[in-house]
Design an enzyme around this catalytic site. Sequence first.
Site, short mmCIF file in Angstrom:
data_model
loop_
_atom_site.label_atom_id
_atom_site.label_comp_id
_atom_site.label_asym_id
_atom_site.label_seq_id
_atom_site.Cartn_x
_atom_site.Cartn_y
_atom_site.Cartn_z
N PHE A 91 80.84 38.88 24.44
CA PHE A 91 81.48 39.78 22.49
C PHE A 91 81.90 41.60 23.40
O PHE A 91 81.91 42.40 22.14
CB PHE A 91 80.58 40.12 21.65
N CYS A 92 82.03 41.88 24.16
CA CYS A 92 83.02 42.56 24.57
C CYS A 92 84.76 43.40 24.72
O CYS A 92 85.40 41.69 24.14
CB CYS A 92 82.95 43.01 26.31
N GLY A 93 84.69 44.25 24.28
CA GLY A 93 86.22 44.25 24.01
C GLY A 93 87.80 43.52 24.73
O GLY A 93 88.35 43.38 24.97
N TYR A 94 87.06 43.54 26.13
CA TYR A 94 87.89 43.19 27.55
C TYR A 94 87.46 42.00 27.63
O TYR A 94 88.26 40.92 28.51
CB TYR A 94 86.67 44.27 28.36
N ALA A 95 86.65 41.14 26.99
CA ALA A 95 86.44 39.49 27.14
C ALA A 95 88.06 38.89 27.31
O ALA A 95 88.12 37.71 27.63
CB ALA A 95 85.42 38.91 25.51
#
Length: 186
Positions: A56-60
């Site tokens: 659920f990270c913006g970098y996913a």
Amino acid sequence: MAETTRRALLLATPLLLAAAPAERGHDFRFDDIEGGVIDLADWRGKPMLVVNTASFCGYARQFSGLQELHERYGPRGLLVLAVPSNDFNQENADANAIKDFCEATWGVQFPMAAPTHVKGPEAHPFFVWAAAQSVAPRWNFYKYLVGRDGRLLQGFPSSTEPDSASFRQAIQAALAAPAPGARPTG
């Protein structure tokens, strides 16, 4: 007194050996997200890319780029290993949910470790070893490139995209390096 000292040393020896830092990236093991163990010694002589991840990270979105690296360079010997972690509060606690999400959303087919600590006092020994030579992960999707000989070649910050030219060049150089113990040709 000498007998007491000798006994103390004998009792302490296993603890000292267990605490001895590994010298190479291939000296570590991770719990597999599907159960069992991922033993990096199985990739001895091959380069590895170890990435702390979070669903659920913006970098996913980098999962798809890591999958592309796996497809392109895996046949040439590169191990891409995702190490999910909730150390930055962006990962599910359930291993099956992580695996299912990554496969369904990003098409992940490369190996994944079970959820693991990557920083702080509970950090997995691989990340302690890598941080001692580079820097500890400051966020999700920090990438560590390990050479064929098990040395840490380079750490890449989260902002380094899997398709960036400098990142690909580093991977290609790691793949082009001779295997340890290989005899020069020519």
